[in-house]
Design a protein around this motif. Structure first.
Motif, PDB file in Angstrom:
ATOM      1  N   CYS A  19      38.321  46.592  38.927  1.00 28.86           N
ATOM      2  CA  CYS A  19      38.146  47.069  37.916  1.00 28.86           C
ATOM      3  C   CYS A  19      37.777  47.421  36.801  1.00 28.86           C
ATOM      4  N   ILE A  23      36.883  51.667  35.668  1.00 21.65           N
ATOM      5  CA  ILE A  23      36.427  51.729  34.726  1.00 21.65           C
ATOM      6  C   ILE A  23      35.303  52.382  34.315  1.00 21.65           C
ATOM      7  N   THR A  33      44.876  48.136  32.569  1.00 22.68           N
ATOM      8  CA  THR A  33      43.260  48.137  31.181  1.00 22.68           C
ATOM      9  C   THR A  33      43.634  49.247  30.865  1.00 22.68           C
ATOM     10  N   GLN A  37      41.735  48.520  27.176  1.00 23.14           N
ATOM     11  CA  GLN A  37      41.034  50.199  26.932  1.00 23.14           C
ATOM     12  C   GLN A  37      41.133  49.405  25.213  1.00 23.14           C
ATOM     13  N   ILE A  47      36.419  44.976  27.024  1.00 27.26           N
ATOM     14  CA  ILE A  47      37.529  44.779  27.690  1.00 27.26           C
ATOM     15  C   ILE A  47      37.862  43.481  28.733  1.00 27.26           C
ATOM     16  N   THR A  51      41.277  41.380  28.393  1.00 30.31           N
ATOM     17  CA  THR A  51      42.337  41.031  30.041  1.00 30.31           C
ATOM     18  C   THR A  51      43.228  39.960  30.004  1.00 30.31           C
ATOM     19  N   MET A  84      35.202  40.918  35.259  1.00 36.53           N
ATOM     20  CA  MET A  84      35.549  41.956  34.713  1.00 36.53           C
ATOM     21  C   MET A  84      34.431  42.759  34.063  1.00 36.53           C
TER      22      MET A  84
END
Length: 204
Positions: A19, A23, A33, A37, A47, A51, A84
């Motif tokens: 992910c 991005i 996502t 964001q 971010i 999440t 992430m």
């Protein structure tokens, strides 16, 4: 069991990393996502951490749906966003169209592989998938409708908040299903074992 646990943890880590690559490609990301964001832009929280927080709040929605989380559900909330965030720190944004496309496609492939790993470990669905299956069992709506309603809602809200929607969003939606369909049977820890060949079936 050790294989299943390892597969779960590796799968969740790679999911977050995949992910993050989408991005950094800057061409559009998956609906959840996009939502993360948008919230990140307005809160100043990373971010990845958003999440994780979203995963927790989605899990709370399981209560009226009478869904029960598994080990994989909790691990998903803790690990995907953390991975992430770490990947976003390590991998810079792509500069130029070709690197952007390469990063986007690499991220989608990584997410598909990761999905096969953590789903195949069979420790319970992630919070977002469980929300959709819970809506299906509690409300009687088809899975595709539950998924469409949830993902279109978070996509729209995320876009209004400033999340990135683009060709990457479309490609993710088109490619992720077929790719996971290929990956999951190969990585399912409970797939039927192949029967041993009989003597009269061996080839000399």
């Amino acid at each position: 069991m050790p294989r299943r646990v390892t597969q779960l943890l590796v799968g969740l880590f790679l999911y977050g990393a995949g992910c993050a690559l989408t991005i950094e490609a800057g061409l559009g990301v998956d609906p959840w996502t996009v939502f993360a964001q948008g919230l990140s832009l307005h809160t100043g929280i990373g971010i990845g951490w958003i999440t994780n927080i979203l995963g927790f709040f989605v899990l709370l929605l399981w209560i009226p749906l009478r869904q029960k989380p598994g080990v994989g559900t909790i691990a998903n909330i803790l690990l995907v966003g953390t991975s992430m965030q770490a990947t976003l720190w390590l991998v810079p944004p792509a500069a130029g169209l070709l690197p952007q496309i390469a990063l986007l496609l690499g991220g989608i492939l990584l997410v598909a592989l990761a999905s096969g790993l953590y789903i195949g470990a069979r420790f319970g669905p992630g919070p977002r998938d469980g929300l959709m299956t819970g809506m299906n069992s509690r409300l009687g709506w088809p899975i595709w409708l539950c998924r469409a309603l949830v993902e279109l809602t978070v996509l729209l809200v995320g876009w209004l908040l400033g999340g990135t929607v683009g060709i990457g969003t479309v490609l993710f939606a088109l490619l992720i299903g077929p790719l996971v369909h290929v990956a999951l049977p190969l990585l399912d820890t409970q797939r039927p074992a192949r029967a041993p060949a009989r003597a009269d079936q061996t080839v000399s």
